[in-house]
Design an enzyme around this catalytic site. Structure first.
Site, PDB file in Angstrom:
ATOM      1  N   ARG A 229       0.857  -1.188   0.000  1.00  0.00           N
ATOM      2  CA  ARG A 229       0.000   0.000   0.000  1.00  0.00           C
ATOM      3  C   ARG A 229       0.894   1.238   0.000  1.00  0.00           C
ATOM      4  NH1 ARG A 229      -3.646  -2.656  -1.638  1.00  0.00           N
ATOM      5  NH2 ARG A 229      -5.579  -3.221  -0.579  1.00  0.00           N
ATOM      6  N   HIS A 277      -1.444   0.694  -9.877  1.00  0.00           N
ATOM      7  CA  HIS A 277      -2.091  -0.277  -8.980  1.00  0.00           C
ATOM      8  C   HIS A 277      -2.656  -1.479  -9.763  1.00  0.00           C
ATOM      9  CE1 HIS A 277      -4.106  -0.692  -4.796  1.00  0.00           C
ATOM     10  NE2 HIS A 277      -3.964  -1.882  -5.358  1.00  0.00           N
TER      11      HIS A 277
HETATM   12  N1  LIG Z   1      -0.959  -3.927  -5.475  1.00  0.00           N
HETATM   13  C1  LIG Z   1      -1.966  -4.771  -5.633  1.00  0.00           C
HETATM   14  O1  LIG Z   1      -2.544  -4.893  -6.723  1.00  0.00           O
HETATM   15  C2  LIG Z   1      -2.400  -5.636  -4.469  1.00  0.00           C
HETATM   16  C3  LIG Z   1      -3.293  -6.702  -4.687  1.00  0.00           C
HETATM   17  C4  LIG Z   1      -3.651  -7.515  -3.614  1.00  0.00           C
HETATM   18  C5  LIG Z   1      -3.103  -7.287  -2.355  1.00  0.00           C
HETATM   19  N2  LIG Z   1      -2.226  -6.246  -2.162  1.00  0.00           N
HETATM   20  C6  LIG Z   1      -1.633  -5.976  -0.843  1.00  0.00           C
HETATM   21  O2  LIG Z   1      -0.991  -7.147  -0.369  1.00  0.00           O
HETATM   22  C7  LIG Z   1      -1.244  -7.251   1.023  1.00  0.00           C
HETATM   23  C8  LIG Z   1      -0.990  -8.659   1.514  1.00  0.00           C
HETATM   24  O3  LIG Z   1      -1.995  -9.533   1.049  1.00  0.00           O
HETATM   25  P1  LIG Z   1      -2.065 -11.047   1.557  1.00  0.00           P
HETATM   26  O4  LIG Z   1      -3.313 -11.614   0.986  1.00  0.00           O
HETATM   27  O5  LIG Z   1      -0.766 -11.737   1.294  1.00  0.00           O
HETATM   28  O6  LIG Z   1      -2.201 -10.817   3.137  1.00  0.00           O
HETATM   29  P2  LIG Z   1      -2.083 -11.902   4.295  1.00  0.00           P
HETATM   30  O7  LIG Z   1      -2.347 -13.273   3.747  1.00  0.00           O
HETATM   31  O8  LIG Z   1      -2.909 -11.405   5.419  1.00  0.00           O
HETATM   32  O9  LIG Z   1      -0.540 -11.877   4.697  1.00  0.00           O
HETATM   33  C9  LIG Z   1       0.039 -10.802   5.378  1.00  0.00           C
HETATM   34  C10 LIG Z   1       1.476 -11.160   5.731  1.00  0.00           C
HETATM   35  O10 LIG Z   1       2.093 -10.030   6.346  1.00  0.00           O
HETATM   36  C11 LIG Z   1       2.630 -10.436   7.608  1.00  0.00           C
HETATM   37  N3  LIG Z   1       2.550  -9.325   8.562  1.00  0.00           N
HETATM   38  C12 LIG Z   1       1.470  -8.587   8.915  1.00  0.00           C
HETATM   39  N4  LIG Z   1       1.803  -7.672   9.844  1.00  0.00           N
HETATM   40  C13 LIG Z   1       3.126  -7.842  10.094  1.00  0.00           C
HETATM   41  C14 LIG Z   1       4.038  -7.219  10.964  1.00  0.00           C
HETATM   42  N5  LIG Z   1       3.671  -6.222  11.782  1.00  0.00           N
HETATM   43  N6  LIG Z   1       5.320  -7.659  10.971  1.00  0.00           N
HETATM   44  C15 LIG Z   1       5.703  -8.661  10.172  1.00  0.00           C
HETATM   45  N7  LIG Z   1       4.887  -9.310   9.304  1.00  0.00           N
HETATM   46  C16 LIG Z   1       3.605  -8.897   9.283  1.00  0.00           C
HETATM   47  C17 LIG Z   1       1.770 -11.599   8.054  1.00  0.00           C
HETATM   48  O11 LIG Z   1       2.478 -12.357   9.042  1.00  0.00           O
HETATM   49  P3  LIG Z   1       1.848 -13.745   9.622  1.00  0.00           P
HETATM   50  O12 LIG Z   1       1.959 -14.729   8.473  1.00  0.00           O
HETATM   51  O13 LIG Z   1       2.714 -14.121  10.750  1.00  0.00           O
HETATM   52  O14 LIG Z   1       0.418 -13.409   9.971  1.00  0.00           O
HETATM   53  C18 LIG Z   1       1.579 -12.322   6.719  1.00  0.00           C
HETATM   54  O15 LIG Z   1       2.709 -13.117   6.430  1.00  0.00           O
HETATM   55  C19 LIG Z   1      -2.715  -6.783   1.132  1.00  0.00           C
HETATM   56  O16 LIG Z   1      -3.034  -6.392   2.444  1.00  0.00           O
HETATM   57  C20 LIG Z   1      -2.724  -5.603   0.182  1.00  0.00           C
HETATM   58  O17 LIG Z   1      -2.306  -4.437   0.870  1.00  0.00           O
HETATM   59  C21 LIG Z   1      -1.870  -5.426  -3.199  1.00  0.00           C
END
Ligand SMILES: NC(=O)c1ccc[n+]([C@@H]2O[C@H](COP(=O)([O-])OP(=O)(O)OC[C@H]3O[C@@H](n4cnc5c(N)ncnc54)[C@H](OP(=O)(O)O)[C@@H]3O)[C@@H](O)[C@H]2O)c1
Length: 314
Positions: A229, A277
């Site tokens: 983000r 994006h």
């Molecule tokens: N640019 C784009 O087109 C696009 C598209 C889709 C998503 N995204 C972004 O990608 C993000 C991630 O998506 P996702 O589905 O992979 O999310 P997710 O499955 O919830 O995974 C989040 C990861 O971040 C880690 N994390 C969260 N807070 C942390 C912290 N304080 N310190 C260290 N690690 C932390 C989590 O650790 P744990 O495994 O230990 O919980 C997990 O490994 C979304 O929230 C969104 O912002 C962008």
């Protein structure tokens, strides 16, 4: 009864409505505000709200709601609404989205690894200059966030032969990936990352995580790829690190303000790749099927996919 709340343009909202109704075997779904104001009786019959960038506030208008299902993978915008009721919230977990994200990560990591931005600059001045090219196995890539997106990206990078490490909160293992966990694990991950990919969710703990201190820990000449983000990145710190030469290049897909304003200096920066994006764009048909599966699971009392932790913020 289901209702869809979204600030998407009317044609996009109707496309989603159509796909969601089809995925739910023709069950009608109400289109709510801002597209259609609904009466109290209609609102009172709704037990599941499907949301995609809904208007903030107004949750008290839906007294019968027991589940909020997001059509997006990231729920930072939704959770930023301080009036959001204390109800179960599920986000989209879509393997096709994770596969798309992995492709995007591989595209930019390969481009940076093979020095594409530099050769493009050289082309603009008709400069014929060859640079040493390390093997992928000697290129150390670090991924911030090893969730649905980060894990898919890490697996594809491993297949391409890169030396991959990742950082998460809990530090769950991933075969072939050097994993680091929690605040103490961040510095070791940064110190070994020549290409740093951000796939964290935006939370109070991760806001501004790409800043001068983090950049200073990266090796000289490192590059970053921000696909999480916009507010993860402190833009003036990035510009300073690019200007000093400590960082070589940055690929930015997400911004504080989207679309990126026309007057932004980022558009013309020679060391930036700007994308609108598009790292992983939700396909309404595929997503509707997954949302429908979650709606059915909720109604049948089965566990839900993508339940959000309100305390964790993601
Ligand atoms: N640019 C784009 O087109 C696009 C598209 C889709 C998503 N995204 C972004 O990608 C993000 C991630 O998506 P996702 O589905 O992979 O999310 P997710 O499955 O919830 O995974 C989040 C990861 O971040 C880690 N994390 C969260 N807070 C942390 C912290 N304080 N310190 C260290 N690690 C932390 C989590 O650790 P744990 O495994 O230990 O919980 C997990 O490994 C979304 O929230 C969104 O912002 C962008």
């Amino acid at each position: 009864m289901l209702a869809l709340l979204t600030r998407l343009p009317r044609d996009r909202a109707e496309l989603w409505l159509h796909e969601l109704e089809a995925a739910l075997d023709g069950e009608p779904i109400l289109l709510g505000p801002p597209h259609r104001p609904l009466g109290a009786a209609e609102r009172g019959a709704v037990d599941i709200l499907l949301v995609a960038n809904p208007e903030p506030g107004g949750w008290a208008d839906w007294p019968g709601v027991r589940l909020i299902q997001s059509l997006w993978a990231g729920v930072d915008g939704l959770l930023a609404d301080s009036t959001l009721p204390d109800l179960p919230i599920a986000r989209l977990v879509d393997p096709a989205l994770a596969a798309a994200m992995a492709e995007t990560v591989a595209t930019h990591v390969l481009a940076l690894h093979r020095r594409l931005p530099l050769y493009r600059l050289q082309q603009s001045t008709r400069l014929w200059r060859q640079w040493p090219q390390p093997a992928a196995r000697d290129r150390r890539v670090g991924i911030l966030g090893l969730g649905e997106m980060g894990r898919a990206a890490a697996r594809l990078l491993l297949q391409l032969g890169f030396a991959v490490a990742g950082w998460s909160r809990g530090g769950a293992a991933l075969e072939g990936v050097a994993t680091h966990a929690g605040p103490d694990g961040l510095a070791p991950l940064l110190q070994r990352s020549e290409i740093l990919v951000n796939l964290l969710p935006l939370t109070e703990a991760t806001r501004g995580i790409l800043n001068a201190r983090t950049f200073a820990l990266l090796p000289e000449g490192a590059s970053i790829v921000n696909l999480g983000r916009g507010p993860h990145l402190v833009v003036p710190d990035l510009l300073a690190a690019l200007g000093s030469g400590h960082l070589d290049h940055a690929v930015l897909d997400v911004f504080d303000q989207e679309p990126l304003p026309l007057e932004s200096p980022l558009w013309h920066h020679p060391k930036l790749t700007i994308l609108p994006h598009v790292a992983a764009v939700t396909d309404p048909r595929a997503a509707a099927a997954l949302v429908a599966a979650n709606v059915r699971a909720f109604r049948e009392g089965h566990p839900l996919t993508g339940l959000v932790s309100r305390a964790g913020g993601y």
